[in-house]
Design an enzyme around this catalytic site. Structure first.
Site, PDB file in Angstrom:
ATOM      1  N   THR A  90      -7.599   7.675   4.129  1.00 25.53           N
ATOM      2  CA  THR A  90      -8.398   6.627   4.763  1.00 25.53           C
ATOM      3  C   THR A  90      -9.153   7.137   5.975  1.00 25.53           C
ATOM      4  O   THR A  90      -8.620   7.917   6.772  1.00 25.53           O
ATOM      5  CB  THR A  90      -7.517   5.431   5.193  1.00 25.53           C
ATOM      6  OG1 THR A  90      -8.339   4.493   5.880  1.00 25.53           O
ATOM      7  CG2 THR A  90      -6.373   5.847   6.068  1.00 25.53           C
ATOM      8  N   GLU A 101      -0.925  -5.460   8.088  1.00 24.30           N
ATOM      9  CA  GLU A 101      -0.453  -6.856   8.045  1.00 24.30           C
ATOM     10  C   GLU A 101       0.977  -7.002   8.560  1.00 24.30           C
ATOM     11  O   GLU A 101       1.465  -8.139   8.728  1.00 24.30           O
ATOM     12  CB  GLU A 101      -0.531  -7.407   6.613  1.00 24.30           C
ATOM     13  CG  GLU A 101      -1.919  -7.801   6.155  1.00 24.30           C
ATOM     14  CD  GLU A 101      -2.871  -6.639   5.955  1.00 24.30           C
ATOM     15  OE1 GLU A 101      -2.434  -5.622   5.387  1.00 24.30           O
ATOM     16  OE2 GLU A 101      -4.040  -6.733   6.383  1.00 24.30           O
ATOM     17  N   HIS A 157     -10.015   4.973   8.165  1.00 23.51           N
ATOM     18  CA  HIS A 157      -9.577   4.132   9.281  1.00 23.51           C
ATOM     19  C   HIS A 157      -8.084   4.298   9.561  1.00 23.51           C
ATOM     20  O   HIS A 157      -7.421   3.403  10.056  1.00 23.51           O
ATOM     21  CB  HIS A 157      -9.988   2.669   9.088  1.00 23.51           C
ATOM     22  CG  HIS A 157      -9.497   2.001   7.852  1.00 23.51           C
ATOM     23  ND1 HIS A 157      -9.986   2.259   6.609  1.00 23.51           N
ATOM     24  CD2 HIS A 157      -8.557   1.041   7.690  1.00 23.51           C
ATOM     25  CE1 HIS A 157      -9.369   1.494   5.718  1.00 23.51           C
ATOM     26  NE2 HIS A 157      -8.489   0.756   6.349  1.00 23.51           N
ATOM     27  N   VAL A 197       1.264   5.096   6.239  1.00 27.80           N
ATOM     28  CA  VAL A 197      -0.162   5.285   6.491  1.00 27.80           C
ATOM     29  C   VAL A 197      -0.435   6.781   6.393  1.00 27.80           C
ATOM     30  O   VAL A 197       0.192   7.579   7.107  1.00 27.80           O
ATOM     31  CB  VAL A 197      -0.572   4.735   7.871  1.00 27.80           C
ATOM     32  CG1 VAL A 197      -2.102   4.671   7.955  1.00 27.80           C
ATOM     33  CG2 VAL A 197       0.019   3.366   8.123  1.00 27.80           C
ATOM     34  N   PHE A 216       0.862  -1.185   0.000  1.00 32.81           N
ATOM     35  CA  PHE A 216       0.000   0.000   0.000  1.00 32.81           C
ATOM     36  C   PHE A 216       0.906   1.245   0.000  1.00 32.81           C
ATOM     37  O   PHE A 216       1.895   1.295   0.724  1.00 32.81           O
ATOM     38  CB  PHE A 216      -0.865  -0.006   1.269  1.00 32.81           C
ATOM     39  CG  PHE A 216      -2.156   0.743   1.134  1.00 32.81           C
ATOM     40  CD1 PHE A 216      -3.353   0.069   0.942  1.00 32.81           C
ATOM     41  CD2 PHE A 216      -2.183   2.127   1.192  1.00 32.81           C
ATOM     42  CE1 PHE A 216      -4.556   0.757   0.816  1.00 32.81           C
ATOM     43  CE2 PHE A 216      -3.362   2.824   1.067  1.00 32.81           C
ATOM     44  CZ  PHE A 216      -4.564   2.139   0.880  1.00 32.81           C
TER      45      PHE A 216
END
Ligand code: INI
Length: 156
Positions: A87, A59, A89, A82, A23
């Site tokens: 997102t 993960e 979340h 991230v 990602f």
């Protein structure tokens, strides 16, 4: 005079694992490049490095705990990105990644290094992946080397 224990940046014997999230791969690939650069500059050869790809940062902890507990690696370097803007979340993914990485280290007594960017914007992530603010992957690899040497130096 107190006794001071520190980890050097001399190349430690043993294998290193890098775990890289796919990602945000444009960012994470730069972190991987930075980590490999740091390891090589500090004398760790390619044949002592394994790279494991996982879908996303969420993960990373499971694989980190598995690799760290395998007895095959002196350190595990976790790399991901991230980004809050992308997102709803964010807090769950970032929070679980951070606490899972910490738990993997504590459960295995192997250094598991947190090289996962947690950023509000893509621009911040770019800056921390080799642009304005250094390369967090490079830093994570140095931290791994230092921790391996420190743990070897600490009294039993
Ligand atoms: N994973 C990331 O590594 N970075 C992100 O910014 C991100 N966003 O934006 O959602 C992300 N999500 C995927 C997550 O890590 C898991 O792969 C997914 O939820 C399946 O468990």
């Amino acid at each position: 005079m107190p006794t001071i224990y520190e980890g050097s940046l001399a190349p430690p014997s043993g294998r290193f694992a890098l775990i890289a999230a796919r990602f945000n791969s444009a960012i994470v690939d730069q972190l991987v490049a930075g980590a490999l650069d740091a390891l090589k500059r500090h004398g760790v050869t390619d044949d002592a490095i394994d790279i494991v790809r996982v879908p996303g940062s969420f993960e990373i902890p499971l694989v980190a705990q598995r690799l760290a507990g395998s007895g095959q690696y002196v350190a595990v370097i976790c790399l991901g990105a991230v980004i809050r803007g992308e997102t709803g979340h964010y807090d769950y993914v970032a929070g679980e990644a951070a606490s899972g990485v910490a738990r993997a280290a504590l459960a295995t007594n192997v250094p598991v290094i947190f090289g996962i960017l947690t950023c509000d914007t893509l621009e911040q992530a770019i800056n921390r992946a080799g642009a304005k603010s250094g390369n967090k992957g490079f830093d994570a690899a140095l931290t791994a080397i230092e921790m391996v040497n420190l743990l070897r130096n600490l009294p039993k």
